[in-house]
Design an enzyme around this catalytic site. Structure first.
Site, short mmCIF file in Angstrom:
data_model
loop_
_atom_site.label_atom_id
_atom_site.label_comp_id
_atom_site.label_asym_id
_atom_site.label_seq_id
_atom_site.Cartn_x
_atom_site.Cartn_y
_atom_site.Cartn_z
N GLU A 182 -1.24 20.92 39.34
CA GLU A 182 0.46 19.96 39.54
C GLU A 182 0.95 20.39 38.17
O GLU A 182 2.18 21.12 38.04
CB GLU A 182 0.77 18.61 39.75
N GLY B 175 4.08 10.14 33.63
CA GLY B 175 4.37 11.29 33.52
C GLY B 175 3.83 12.36 32.86
O GLY B 175 4.55 12.88 31.77
N SER B 176 2.60 12.66 33.75
CA SER B 176 1.98 13.49 32.98
C SER B 176 2.31 14.47 33.46
O SER B 176 2.62 15.38 32.84
CB SER B 176 0.48 13.12 33.81
N HIS C 109 3.71 17.01 45.21
CA HIS C 109 3.59 15.59 45.98
C HIS C 109 1.97 16.12 45.64
O HIS C 109 1.73 17.74 45.76
CB HIS C 109 3.89 15.43 47.64
#
Ligand SMILES: Nc1nc2c(c(=O)[nH]1)N[C@@H](CN(C=O)c1ccc(C(=O)N[C@@H](CCC(=O)O)C(=O)O)cc1)CN2
Ligand SMILES: NCC(=O)N[C@@H]1O[C@H](COP(=O)([O-])[O-])[C@@H](O)[C@H]1O
Length: 220
Positions: free
Chosen positions: A178, A16-17, A113
């Site tokens: 991300e 869950g970063s 992604h």
């Protein structure tokens, strides 16, 4: 800002970063979205602890408890709708969703992604990226379509592939980006600055002269 914050449900399967990056962004009361619930298909996902520490509701819908993908997704859908979710963020959610589920959330479900889509769709992304010999990779936030990793692209960030990289070193470098682009994609959607025209995303912004700009530099 009008004050109404977009209600978000985050689906996870692991550490869950990216969820944490979204939690941190939503912690700012001026951010136009809030996380109403975090749902994991795995009870041991550390992301559930991240949500609990942030005071966010959690749920586990274990795919192994259902005979079919459709039954699993019906339970997932009911959980999300019980929290009056307006947008789903997939954040390391590792289950392929059927077209039935996806069509129930058209333009209201996004995914991150770890490649520059459409390159390197699917799993084991960094291993395949390194094996290919490309020198630039990155990450992508896109709307979710039934076809895997094939939805309209909202935001991307580029990352160099360095000599000696392995999946861990490259994955860590991509993850840093991300954590930047996912909250930015959510912010733009929550501000109603994102629309899909066919298979292409158009991002608008209010220019300095009050006119709408199309596809401004990201972060503007
Ligand atoms: N219909 C869609 N579903 C999902 C998408 C999508 O774009 N369209 N994105 C994925 C996330 N993802 C890659 O970004 C991905 C996740 C999982 C798999 C996969 O093969 N899952 C296997 C099980 C793997 C496991 O449990 O470890 C499976 O579902 O059978 C491929 C790509 C989320 N869903
Ligand atoms: N095909 C989907 C996929 O590979 N997603 C990737 O899984 C990781 C989850 O990390 P996190 O749980 O720390 O956010 C992230 O790198 C995300 O891009």
């Amino acid at each position: 800002m009008s004050g109404k914050r977009l209600s978000v449900g985050v689906l996870i399967s692991g550490r869950g970063s990216n969820l944490q990056a979204l939690i941190d962004a939503c912690a700012d009361p001026a951010f136009p979205a809030r996380i109403a619930v975090v749902v994991s298909n795995k009870a041991d996902a550390y992301g559930l602890e991240r949500a609990r520490l942030a005071g966010i509701a959690t749920a586990v819908v274990d795919h192994k408890s259902y005979d079919t993908r459709e039954a699993f997704e019906a339970a997932l859908d009911a959980t999300l709708r019980s929290h009056e979710i307006e947008l789903i963020c997939l954040a390391g959610f590792m289950r392929i969703l059927t077209s039935g589920f996806v069509h129930g959330w058209t333009e209201r479900m996004i995914n991150i992604h770890p490649s520059l889509l459409p390159s390197f769709k699917g799993l084991h992304t960094h291993e395949r990226t390194i094996a290919s010999g490309v020198r630039i990779t990155g990450c992508t936030v896109h709307f979710v379509r039934p076809e895997m990793d094939d939805g309209p692209i909202i935001i991307q960030a580029a990352v160099p592939v360095l000599a000696g990289d392995d999946a861990d070193s490259l994955g860590g470098r991509v993850l840093e980006q991300e954590h930047k682009i996912y909250p930015e994609a959510l912010r733009l959607i929550a501000l109603s600055r994102v629309r899909v025209e066919g298979d292409v995303v158009v991002i608008s912004a209010m220019g300095e002269d009050g006119r709408t700009l199309v596809n401004p530099p990201v972060g503007g």
